[in-house]
Design an enzyme around this catalytic site. Structure first.
Site, PDB file in Angstrom:
ATOM      1  N   ARG A 199      -0.517  -8.386  13.465  1.00 11.12           N
ATOM      2  CA  ARG A 199      -0.999  -7.349  12.545  1.00 11.12           C
ATOM      3  C   ARG A 199      -1.945  -7.934  11.496  1.00 11.12           C
ATOM      4  O   ARG A 199      -2.929  -7.302  11.107  1.00 11.12           O
ATOM      5  CB  ARG A 199       0.183  -6.624  11.885  1.00 11.12           C
ATOM      6  CG  ARG A 199       0.812  -5.622  12.859  1.00 11.12           C
ATOM      7  CD  ARG A 199       2.207  -5.211  12.464  1.00 11.12           C
ATOM      8  NE  ARG A 199       2.238  -4.506  11.213  1.00 11.12           N
ATOM      9  CZ  ARG A 199       3.242  -4.572  10.352  1.00 11.12           C
ATOM     10  NH1 ARG A 199       4.291  -5.341  10.595  1.00 11.12           N
ATOM     11  NH2 ARG A 199       3.196  -3.889   9.243  1.00 11.12           N
ATOM     12  N   ARG A 233      11.042  -7.704   4.672  1.00 11.13           N
ATOM     13  CA  ARG A 233      11.124  -6.292   5.035  1.00 11.13           C
ATOM     14  C   ARG A 233      11.786  -6.135   6.410  1.00 11.13           C
ATOM     15  O   ARG A 233      12.548  -5.205   6.641  1.00 11.13           O
ATOM     16  CB  ARG A 233       9.718  -5.688   5.055  1.00 11.13           C
ATOM     17  CG  ARG A 233       9.698  -4.200   5.176  1.00 11.13           C
ATOM     18  CD  ARG A 233       8.363  -3.617   4.752  1.00 11.13           C
ATOM     19  NE  ARG A 233       7.363  -3.746   5.786  1.00 11.13           N
ATOM     20  CZ  ARG A 233       6.100  -3.346   5.652  1.00 11.13           C
ATOM     21  NH1 ARG A 233       5.675  -2.850   4.509  1.00 11.13           N
ATOM     22  NH2 ARG A 233       5.248  -3.476   6.625  1.00 11.13           N
ATOM     23  N   ARG A 240      -8.870   2.290   9.984  1.00  6.78           N
ATOM     24  CA  ARG A 240      -8.391   0.940  10.213  1.00  6.78           C
ATOM     25  C   ARG A 240      -9.506   0.064  10.791  1.00  6.78           C
ATOM     26  O   ARG A 240      -9.327  -1.130  10.949  1.00  6.78           O
ATOM     27  CB  ARG A 240      -7.271   1.063  11.214  1.00  6.78           C
ATOM     28  CG  ARG A 240      -6.203   0.040  11.270  1.00  6.78           C
ATOM     29  CD  ARG A 240      -5.305  -0.004  10.072  1.00  6.78           C
ATOM     30  NE  ARG A 240      -4.019  -0.584  10.375  1.00  6.78           N
ATOM     31  CZ  ARG A 240      -2.867  -0.077   9.988  1.00  6.78           C
ATOM     32  NH1 ARG A 240      -2.834   1.025   9.269  1.00  6.78           N
ATOM     33  NH2 ARG A 240      -1.747  -0.684  10.282  1.00  6.78           N
ATOM     34  N   ARG A 260      12.348  -2.767  10.708  1.00  6.22           N
ATOM     35  CA  ARG A 260      11.197  -2.120  11.342  1.00  6.22           C
ATOM     36  C   ARG A 260      10.836  -2.896  12.600  1.00  6.22           C
ATOM     37  O   ARG A 260      10.720  -4.114  12.561  1.00  6.22           O
ATOM     38  CB  ARG A 260      10.008  -2.151  10.367  1.00  6.22           C
ATOM     39  CG  ARG A 260       9.454  -0.782  10.064  1.00  6.22           C
ATOM     40  CD  ARG A 260       8.339  -0.862   9.077  1.00  6.22           C
ATOM     41  NE  ARG A 260       7.049  -1.085   9.706  1.00  6.22           N
ATOM     42  CZ  ARG A 260       5.907  -0.793   9.111  1.00  6.22           C
ATOM     43  NH1 ARG A 260       5.894  -0.282   7.909  1.00  6.22           N
ATOM     44  NH2 ARG A 260       4.776  -1.030   9.719  1.00  6.22           N
ATOM     45  N   LYS A 314       0.819  -1.221   0.000  1.00  7.17           N
ATOM     46  CA  LYS A 314       0.000   0.000   0.000  1.00  7.17           C
ATOM     47  C   LYS A 314       0.848   1.263   0.000  1.00  7.17           C
ATOM     48  O   LYS A 314       0.597   2.171  -0.768  1.00  7.17           O
ATOM     49  CB  LYS A 314      -0.872   0.068   1.262  1.00  7.17           C
ATOM     50  CG  LYS A 314      -2.004  -0.896   1.342  1.00  7.17           C
ATOM     51  CD  LYS A 314      -2.921  -0.546   2.504  1.00  7.17           C
ATOM     52  CE  LYS A 314      -2.247  -0.551   3.864  1.00  7.17           C
ATOM     53  NZ  LYS A 314      -1.803  -1.864   4.336  1.00  7.17           N
TER      54      LYS A 314
HETATM   55  P1  AMP Z   1       1.193   0.877   9.081  1.00  7.56           P
HETATM   56  O1  AMP Z   1       2.469   1.568   8.724  1.00  7.56           O
HETATM   57  O2  AMP Z   1      -0.017   1.480   8.421  1.00  7.56           O
HETATM   58  O3  AMP Z   1       1.269  -0.613   8.902  1.00  7.56           O
HETATM   59  O4  AMP Z   1       0.965   1.120  10.646  1.00  7.56           O
HETATM   60  C1  AMP Z   1       1.909   0.696  11.606  1.00  7.56           C
HETATM   61  C2  AMP Z   1       1.252   0.656  12.990  1.00  7.56           C
HETATM   62  O5  AMP Z   1       0.790   1.957  13.338  1.00  7.56           O
HETATM   63  C3  AMP Z   1       0.023  -0.234  13.091  1.00  7.56           C
HETATM   64  O6  AMP Z   1       0.344  -1.584  13.311  1.00  7.56           O
HETATM   65  C4  AMP Z   1      -0.691   0.407  14.286  1.00  7.56           C
HETATM   66  O7  AMP Z   1      -0.069   0.057  15.509  1.00  7.56           O
HETATM   67  C5  AMP Z   1      -0.446   1.888  14.046  1.00  7.56           C
HETATM   68  N1  AMP Z   1      -1.503   2.494  13.204  1.00  7.56           N
HETATM   69  C6  AMP Z   1      -1.374   2.968  11.934  1.00  7.56           C
HETATM   70  N2  AMP Z   1      -2.535   3.455  11.483  1.00  7.56           N
HETATM   71  C7  AMP Z   1      -3.437   3.264  12.478  1.00  7.56           C
HETATM   72  C8  AMP Z   1      -4.822   3.541  12.619  1.00  7.56           C
HETATM   73  N3  AMP Z   1      -5.537   4.095  11.626  1.00  7.56           N
HETATM   74  N4  AMP Z   1      -5.419   3.195  13.787  1.00  7.56           N
HETATM   75  C9  AMP Z   1      -4.730   2.656  14.797  1.00  7.56           C
HETATM   76  N5  AMP Z   1      -3.434   2.352  14.729  1.00  7.56           N
HETATM   77  C10 AMP Z   1      -2.769   2.659  13.580  1.00  7.56           C
END
Ligand code: AMP
Length: 190
Positions: free
Chosen positions: A144, A127, A90, A133, A15
């Site tokens: 996740r 990754r 989310r 990360r 994404k």
């Molecule tokens: P991402 O980079 O989008 O995979 O997000 C990494 C982490 O950030 C996720 O696993 C959540 O812990 C947190 N996170 C990102 N976006 C959200 C959201 N919209 N709501 C809650 N937690 C979020």
């Protein structure tokens, strides 16, 4: 023409990469809540301190914190002609709060990047090795994916029920191939 697009898809679907490219092509800002939260952690803000452990565990940050962060961001001038959301909403509660907060500037179209689970896990592990990360270790990856299925997948019916189309894109292939698919699908849709 306004372009208010949401990217949906499991962690590891690509994404972020595609959203960045499409945002550049459409000249709208790429708004990634994951990036914003990671920045808060690095900067050591109050939000960052609250978010750090939750992110490392693969869980979701409380809805009210994330919703207000995004709505504040969307008040900025550069979102006037649209925006590309990546990683938000989310879950359904965030989607409802966002729809209420944004009224006539809410999401017009969602793009779902589809990748099967075996491929996702191997990508996420790759990754982890490459970027280090902190939320790409094996336990967090599993969590996740679970959170995605339980919390985020219901959005695939939430949006169509509200008249917002969800366009599905095959997320297996090279970055260029997938980007071309996205552009063609959007041209048909808009
Ligand atoms: P991402 O980079 O989008 O995979 O997000 C990494 C982490 O950030 C996720 O696993 C959540 O812990 C947190 N996170 C990102 N976006 C959200 C959201 N919209 N709501 C809650 N937690 C979020």
């Amino acid at each position: 023409m306004e372009r208010r697009i949401l990217f949906l898809g499991p962690p590891g679907a690509g994404k972020g990469t595609q959203a960045k490219r499409l945002a550049t092509a459409l000249k709208v800002p790429h708004i990634s809540t994951g990036d914003m939260l990671r920045r808060s952690v690095v900067l050591g803000t109050e939000l960052g301190r609250q978010a750090e452990a939750i992110m490392a565990a693969g869980d979701l940050i409380p809805d009210d914190l994330v919703v207000s962060m995004v709505i504040e961001r969307l008040e900025e001038e550069d979102t006037r002609h649209g925006y590309l959301l990546d990683g938000f909403p989310r879950n359904e509660a965030q989607a409802v709060a966002f729809d209420l907060g944004m009224t006539d500037r809410s999401i017009e179209l969602a793009l779902l990047i589809e990748v099967d689970e075996v491929e996702l896990i191997s990508r996420l592990q790759g990754r982890a090795a490459e970027l280090g990360r902190s939320d790409d270790n094996e336990q967090t990856i599993a969590r996740r994916l679970e959170v995605y299925k339980e919390e985020t997948e219901p959005l695939l019916s939430y949006y169509p029920a509200r008249g917002v189309r969800v366009i599905e894109v095959d997320g297996v292939g090279s970055i260029d191939q997938i980007f071309t698919r996205i552009v063609l699908l959007l041209e048909e849709a808009i």
